[in-house]
Design a protein around this motif. Structure first.
Motif, PDB file in Angstrom:
ATOM      1  N   ARG A   1       0.828  -1.210   0.000  1.00 13.27           N
ATOM      2  CA  ARG A   1       0.000   0.000   0.000  1.00 13.27           C
ATOM      3  C   ARG A   1       0.866   1.265   0.000  1.00 13.27           C
ATOM      4  NH1 ARG A   1      -2.785   0.257   4.761  1.00 13.27           N
ATOM      5  NH2 ARG A   1      -3.527  -1.885   4.492  1.00 13.27           N
TER       6      ARG A   1
ATOM      7  N   LYS B   1       0.395   3.973  -2.888  1.00 11.66           N
ATOM      8  CA  LYS B   1       0.058   5.366  -2.572  1.00 11.66           C
ATOM      9  C   LYS B   1       1.121   6.337  -3.078  1.00 11.66           C
ATOM     10  CE  LYS B   1      -1.886   6.240   1.412  1.00 11.66           C
ATOM     11  NZ  LYS B   1      -2.162   6.186   2.871  1.00 11.66           N
TER      12      LYS B   1
ATOM     13  N   TRP C   1      -6.976  -2.682   0.429  1.00 10.73           N
ATOM     14  CA  TRP C   1      -7.538  -1.524  -0.276  1.00 10.73           C
ATOM     15  C   TRP C   1      -7.728  -0.273   0.565  1.00 10.73           C
ATOM     16  CZ3 TRP C   1      -6.580  -2.819  -4.863  1.00 10.73           C
ATOM     17  CH2 TRP C   1      -6.953  -4.047  -5.422  1.00 10.73           C
TER      18      TRP C   1
ATOM     19  N   LEU D   1      -7.243   3.935  -0.505  1.00  7.12           N
ATOM     20  CA  LEU D   1      -6.757   3.992  -1.893  1.00  7.12           C
ATOM     21  C   LEU D   1      -7.828   4.529  -2.847  1.00  7.12           C
ATOM     22  CD1 LEU D   1      -4.755   0.655  -2.077  1.00  7.12           C
ATOM     23  CD2 LEU D   1      -3.826   2.977  -2.167  1.00  7.12           C
TER      24      LEU D   1
ATOM     25  N   TRP E   1      -7.395   5.218  -6.678  1.00  5.66           N
ATOM     26  CA  TRP E   1      -6.052   4.810  -7.103  1.00  5.66           C
ATOM     27  C   TRP E   1      -6.049   4.322  -8.557  1.00  5.66           C
ATOM     28  CZ3 TRP E   1      -4.309   0.155  -8.999  1.00  5.66           C
ATOM     29  CH2 TRP E   1      -2.925   0.095  -9.235  1.00  5.66           C
TER      30      TRP E   1
END
Lengths: 214, 214
Positions: free
Chosen positions: A159, A163, A186, A189, A192
């Motif tokens: 993550r 990010k 998740w 996000l 994303w």
């Protein structure tokens, strides 16, 4: 050259399991989360060194082959290497045996005391870095010799890279199970996926493969 | 006769969206969540009464056809009917126009003051019930005449029926988007899939269709 992620997650988005016990250190859920992958012919050949020709050869195996293809280096978090469970053991060499299935340089992110690199049989060398995602990726990219770099996990590390906008290809294999607890891939996000193309494929096992590429 | 759920959810498991504004009462996200379904030929014919032959005809449309097939009655929560937004309007008739796309008896679960049933054009009649999931299902099953009963939503109502063990078939159409907030379908359903078979299919749109049946 691409920066890739491949993760097994549950339908409710968990990338870790929570039912480990001393008697069953992986837990039942880990087998259910990764079972379709572990059943593939490619996994048997590449990870178990089982060349008897067994294992599934459908959609899951196609993705398993892609998992191992064109990889030049890997980055993982300290937890995935086992440093959280073995913090004071300077001789800890990971839990993949004498010949780990990576066969490439592996960069382990850790903020604890520096460790010397460990060269294993089969081409895997573990290096230990206290570095930001971008810095680690620069090191891994140099080591990858033009091939792909994988962010191997765990989900919190993945993550961080997602990010930071550092991931070119995200492949999740979604097992049709509801774990209800663990670490969610998740979280945080929202949006994303913007700028990525997506491809989805359903496997005979009930696993769904979702791949984002930019 | 089966008790069915069909829901559109995001890859991170959200079944509702949060970006509604007075100027854009559905919000942008709702279109992204349901866009593949709304683009199907079946949706155009059945919901928009557009018989020009436009719309997609692939995997998404196969599921859209199944969505409308063999349905005898529907159950929905007060919020889905709009009672939360129109609590004091005894003449509120839902937001689907004069001829709602259900064409069957629809049972709206509400604990507010009793309302008389409303017969709409095209065979939809709205009935209002203060009842438990099991009681509502009994009423709807009687009305369905041997056909399926759908639990239409919202996700909190669906989860109540799932947790009560009342659902025979759960179909989720997973849009390849990350909403990051809203109401999660999967909360508190650890192990729900036990006893169900699962089938998955990837659509050209990037939507994944996951169906559990027992």
């Amino acid at each position: 050259m691409a920066v890739r992620v491949d993760l097994n997650i549950s339908l409710d988005g968990f990338a870790t399991t929570t039912d480990q016990t001393p008697e069953n250190p992986f837990g039942e859920d880990w087998g259910r989360l990764t079972g379709a992958y572990a059943a593939t012919r490619t996994f048997r050949e590449r990870v178990l060194q089982d060349t008897s020709g067994g294992g599934t050869t459908g959609v899951d195996d196609d993705y398993a082959r892609a998992y191992f293809a064109e990889l030049g280096a890997e980055i993982m978090g300290a937890g995935m290497f086992g440093l959280h469970d073995h913090p004071d053991d300077p001789d800890w060499r990971g839990w993949w045996g004498d010949e780990p299935p990576f066969h490439v340089p592996v960069f382990v992110l850790t903020r604890t005391a520096p460790r010397p690199s460990i060269a294993m049989a089969g081409g895997t060398t573990f290096h230990f870095l206290a570095a930001s995602p971008a810095e680690a990726l620069e090191r891994a990219t140099d080591a990858a010799g033009g091939k792909d770099v994988r962010i191997g996990g765990g989900p919190t590390v993945v993550r961080d890279f997602l990010k930071a906008g550092l991931v070119d290809q995200l492949h999740v294999a979604i097992a049709p199970i509801l774990l209800g607890r663990g670490i969610r891939l998740w979280d945080d996000l929202r949006g994303w996926e913007s700028g990525y193309d997506v491809e989805v494929a359903g496997a005979e096992s009930g696993t769904t493969h979702v791949t984002f590429r930019r």
